[in-house]
Scaffold this motif. Sequence first.
Motif, mmCIF file in Angstrom:
data_model
loop_
_atom_site.group_PDB
_atom_site.id
_atom_site.type_symbol
_atom_site.label_atom_id
_atom_site.label_comp_id
_atom_site.label_asym_id
_atom_site.label_seq_id
_atom_site.Cartn_x
_atom_site.Cartn_y
_atom_site.Cartn_z
ATOM 1 N N ALA A 86 0.746 -1.118 0.062
ATOM 2 C CA ALA A 86 0.086 -0.090 0.030
ATOM 3 C C ALA A 86 1.035 1.292 -0.020
ATOM 4 O O ALA A 86 0.494 2.191 -0.271
ATOM 5 C CB ALA A 86 -0.962 0.061 1.262
ATOM 6 N N SER A 90 -1.856 6.440 3.669
ATOM 7 C CA SER A 90 -2.446 6.804 4.566
ATOM 8 C C SER A 90 -4.064 6.603 4.461
ATOM 9 O O SER A 90 -4.795 6.635 5.161
ATOM 10 C CB SER A 90 -2.009 8.436 5.064
ATOM 11 O OG SER A 90 -2.948 8.792 5.940
ATOM 12 N N SER A 91 -4.344 7.296 3.036
ATOM 13 C CA SER A 91 -5.726 7.229 2.782
ATOM 14 C C SER A 91 -6.468 5.963 2.684
ATOM 15 O O SER A 91 -7.461 5.784 2.643
ATOM 16 C CB SER A 91 -6.099 8.071 1.539
ATOM 17 O OG SER A 91 -5.764 7.286 0.387
ATOM 18 N N LEU A 92 -5.492 4.857 2.610
ATOM 19 C CA LEU A 92 -6.180 3.395 2.755
ATOM 20 C C LEU A 92 -6.148 3.146 3.964
ATOM 21 O O LEU A 92 -6.414 1.878 4.465
ATOM 22 C CB LEU A 92 -4.719 2.617 1.858
ATOM 23 C CG LEU A 92 -5.239 2.610 0.233
ATOM 24 C CD1 LEU A 92 -3.866 1.834 -0.240
ATOM 25 C CD2 LEU A 92 -6.213 2.105 -0.106
ATOM 26 N N GLY A 93 -5.806 3.726 4.966
ATOM 27 C CA GLY A 93 -6.144 3.213 6.400
ATOM 28 C C GLY A 93 -4.925 2.863 7.225
ATOM 29 O O GLY A 93 -4.922 2.127 8.325
ATOM 30 N N ILE A 94 -3.530 3.247 6.522
ATOM 31 C CA ILE A 94 -2.518 2.977 7.209
ATOM 32 C C ILE A 94 -1.904 4.029 8.180
ATOM 33 O O ILE A 94 -1.921 5.111 7.844
ATOM 34 C CB ILE A 94 -1.387 2.536 6.302
ATOM 35 C CG1 ILE A 94 -1.848 1.319 5.660
ATOM 36 C CG2 ILE A 94 0.076 2.314 7.010
ATOM 37 C CD1 ILE A 94 -1.073 1.052 4.494
ATOM 38 N N GLU A 109 0.774 9.491 1.526
ATOM 39 C CA GLU A 109 -0.573 9.843 1.676
ATOM 40 C C GLU A 109 -1.536 8.886 1.145
ATOM 41 O O GLU A 109 -2.713 8.732 1.669
ATOM 42 C CB GLU A 109 -0.731 11.147 0.556
ATOM 43 C CG GLU A 109 -1.681 11.850 0.933
ATOM 44 C CD GLU A 109 -1.560 13.577 0.762
ATOM 45 O OE1 GLU A 109 -1.528 14.023 0.091
ATOM 46 O OE2 GLU A 109 -1.070 14.099 2.034
ATOM 47 N N ALA A 110 -1.116 8.343 -0.135
ATOM 48 C CA ALA A 110 -1.951 7.032 -0.379
ATOM 49 C C ALA A 110 -2.009 6.022 0.487
ATOM 50 O O ALA A 110 -3.204 5.574 0.842
ATOM 51 C CB ALA A 110 -1.418 6.522 -2.071
#
Lengths: 253, 352
Positions: free
Chosen positions: B237, B246-250, B243-244
């Motif tokens: 991920a 983070s936006s996937l929930g990490i 940022e990507a």
Amino acid sequence: MSIRAENLVWKVGAKTIVDDVSLIAKPGEMLGLLGPNGSGKTSLLRLLAGLKRPLSGQVTLDGQNIGRIRRRAIAQRVAFIEQHATTNANLKVVDVVKLGRFPHRSMFSGWTSDDDAAVNDALDRTELTAKRNDTWQSLSGGEKQRAHLARALAQSPKELILDEPTNHLDVHHQISLLRLVSQLEVTSIIALHDLNHAAMFCDRLLVMKSGKIIAAGAPEDVLTRELLGDVFSVEAHVSPSPYHARPHIHFVR
Amino acid sequence: MTTETIRSSSGRQPRHLTVAAGIILGSLVAIALVVGISVGIGDMPIPLSTTYSAITNRLGWTMVQLNPIHETVIWEYRLSRALVAVFCGAGLALCGAIMQAMLRNPLAEPYVLGISAGASTGAVAVVILGIGAGAFSLSAGAFAGAFAAFLFVALLSNGARGGADRTILAGVATSQLFNAATSYIVTTSGNAQQARDVMFWLLGSFGGVRWPEFWLVSIIVGLGLIVCLFYARVLDAFAFGDEAASSLGIDVGRTRIILFALTAIMTATIVSMVGTIGFVGLVVPHAARFVVGPLHARLLPACAVTGGVFMVLADIASRTLIPQQVLPIGVVTALVGVPFFSIILYKLQRAS
């Protein structure tokens, strides 16, 4: 409301990027965010997606402060598409779309038929089924953007936040992407540059200038000759389109 | 379409497992084979069958009569050395794969963080300056130095908040600082013999490793591999950036701290045992990615196996390339690794 922002302020150094912004996105509506380059659209979208914490003010999801919700729980309902997300890993399209299932899977759970269905559906809707096994580096700019949208759809979001998703797309894919987003049963907040496209597809528009929201409302109320002159420094005539009744903007040479 | 998907996925599962089991078995056989060959090579050549019997004897499976000298050489010197090489290679390759994924930089490897430079300074401080008055071994000094470097990088890159580029810059600065400190200590305080010893250690050697080293490195790298595998999907991920992810929930900050600490522990353990062996962490992940693709659930085990085999082969080469002389292992990994790496670069260029 689904996403609500109250008095958001965001600064980089001494410079105020987002200046006391409040907004409400109603469930299911497509909210267009307009404004010249550097007006703070991207920063505002990041704050709304919970990727940055505001200096003051708060963002709430169904009334709950987004800063208090776990990242994974946010990702289960809010999908975010960045402007220039790229990678040097040579992933296949289907692997990129599968990333969207990440927040829905625990560390140990296997790949389920639900996951498969969500991924196939997302590929289908973005016209990428035929390209599912192509590698990232072999895609055109537009295909990459559609792959990002497919990844976001695979996330099964309730809220979709898109930062200028139509950049790099040809006109067919611009229209089909906007049509697809407008038909989704999700709340979407979308930053756009093309004012006519915004007028055609968005339910409501917000206009930003220097970090502030200076106009909000239905496209026909917001997109006026005066506003276009004031915010974008262009001379234009606005009239209802004979084809879709939404405002159409004719720029003056 | 749905029924077809379900059927195909349920029909695929057992075949997947069989293939996976086959690959794991094949990897273990490959590792056992190179270890066996490595044990057989030296001033006293030992046939593969003798090594095999010596191991099965010790496990209590067989009672084959063997030359006791052979058995001593196998058990006291060569087997532990070969097995340590396996785990060191695996560990360095894993660290490289993790860092390349998290920093999104194809050049990232443990040495980018300056960890090896820190280890060198620690080792030199113990050997030449006599810090700790004999209470610390060279390994302990190296371990402390490696961690000091890691903390320094963490401080410079503003904890987890600095981005990937900033971490790399902090690592480069840290390397420069600690390398300068090492050179300063060696040139001002050391005599010629000490300088030579330190130099040899810095370039890596499996000469001194025995069973205690094996237990330590196998536990650290083994646990490291397990933790990495838990994070395989998380590493995937990171493909599109922090940022990507983070936006996937990490939780990007926490993940970065955990995984960097893990690479620091693995690298520090390895460097403190066998010195700074370059290039494995850089070249092996690229080679593995070329074969198994970029997804980490496959890439990480592939890196561990390839790294382990590569390191044993490098150790064999270091002992056989020049008769009667053992080359520093770092020299071999670079001499073998660079041409190999060039081929991969060339092929990648043609593929894109």
